[in-house]
Scaffold this motif. Structure first.
Motif, short mmCIF file in Angstrom:
data_model
loop_
_atom_site.label_atom_id
_atom_site.label_comp_id
_atom_site.label_asym_id
_atom_site.label_seq_id
_atom_site.Cartn_x
_atom_site.Cartn_y
_atom_site.Cartn_z
N THR A 246 41.83 46.07 22.81
CA THR A 246 40.44 46.24 22.36
C THR A 246 39.95 47.64 22.67
O THR A 246 39.32 48.30 21.83
N ALA B 179 29.76 40.95 31.02
CA ALA B 179 31.02 40.26 30.77
C ALA B 179 31.78 40.93 29.63
O ALA B 179 33.02 41.07 29.67
N LEU B 180 31.05 41.36 28.59
CA LEU B 180 31.67 42.03 27.45
C LEU B 180 32.31 43.34 27.89
O LEU B 180 33.45 43.65 27.50
N THR C 74 39.30 45.73 30.53
CA THR C 74 40.55 45.12 30.98
C THR C 74 41.51 44.79 29.84
O THR C 74 42.67 44.45 30.10
N ASN C 75 41.04 44.86 28.59
CA ASN C 75 41.89 44.57 27.44
C ASN C 75 42.23 45.88 26.74
O ASN C 75 41.40 46.45 26.02
N ASP D 92 33.39 44.17 30.83
CA ASP D 92 34.57 43.88 31.64
C ASP D 92 35.77 43.53 30.76
O ASP D 92 36.90 43.96 31.03
N ARG D 93 35.53 42.75 29.71
CA ARG D 93 36.63 42.40 28.80
C ARG D 93 37.18 43.63 28.09
O ARG D 93 38.40 43.76 27.92
#
Length: 226
Positions: free
Chosen positions: A65, A54-55, A61-62, A57-58
């Motif tokens: 970051t 999940a990390l 997509t960000n 993926d974030r």
């Protein structure tokens, strides 16, 4: 403050470290007193893997970051290391480029328990490593990078057996100190070896002093009391 369980190595490693330290019996005994440690909650490998997926993926997509992440000059088993800073805390990600996933994650936390003066000098590291990548020296390499840059570390309120073993290993190359945080958020140095019950109290911590930093100078800059 983010609380992260540390799963760095087998708890038995701490005993091995203690038994292989010539001339450091008093410090080595700490590694054998694991029953006194304030142990973090340990997560299963599956839980950590899901969190890392999940990390990742974030991050992908960000773009803010992703763009804020800087490469670190660490070379270990073909892994790629990236650094991100946010609000005075530092996040290091170990990425396996062959499998395109995060395999380890370290956060250097600020401590709300200390005053502003001490906050400028100390961060508390916490690490997670997925199954299949443990005992590869990932956390050790990241902590050494931090300490070699002249910055210092302090333990959090809790420390796992594996993390304690790692600290004892690092204490062979970096100056180690014991400390207590008082009710006014001031850090007071304690004698070594630490007094009885040291590992039972939430206000007692260990400190590793950064490379080329003298403990006396560090104490003066950080405002430690004796």
């Amino acid at each position: 403050m983010m609380a992260i369980a540390c799963s760095l190595c087998d708890p038995r490693d701490a005993t091995v470290i203690a038994n292989t330290w010539p001339g450091q019996g008093l410090l080595g005994q700490w590694a054998q007193r694991l029953t006194e440690l304030r142990i973090d909650v340990d997560l299963s490998g599956r839980d950590i893997q899901r969190e890392f997926e999940a990390l990742y993926d974030r991050i992908r997509t960000n773009h803010r970051t992703r763009d804020a992440m800087q490469p670190l000059p660490l070379h270990l088993h073909g892994l790629v290391f990236r650094l991100r800073e946010a609000d005075g805390e530092y996040f290091v990600y170990a990425i396996d480029p062959q499998r395109n996933r995060i395999v380890a994650y370290t956060v250097f936390n600020r401590l709300v328990e200390v005053d502003r003066r001490t906050d400028r000098h100390l961060r508390a590291p916490h690490t997670k490593v997925v199954d299949g990548y443990r005992r590869m020296g990932i956390a050790s390499a990241i902590y050494r990078w931090w300490l070699d840059s002249g910055r210092s570390l302090i333990t959090g309120a809790r420390q796992s057996a594996g993390a304690h073993g790692l600290w004892m290993a690092l204490a062979r190359d970096y100056e180690l100190a014991a400390a207590r945080i008082d009710t006014h958020k001031r850090v007071q140095q304690l004698p070594l070896p630490p007094p009885p019950g040291f590992f039972n109290a939430l206000d007692t911590r260990l400190v590793l002093v950064g490379r080329d930093c003298r403990l006396a100078d560090f104490m003066q800059h950080a405002g430690w009391g004796g």
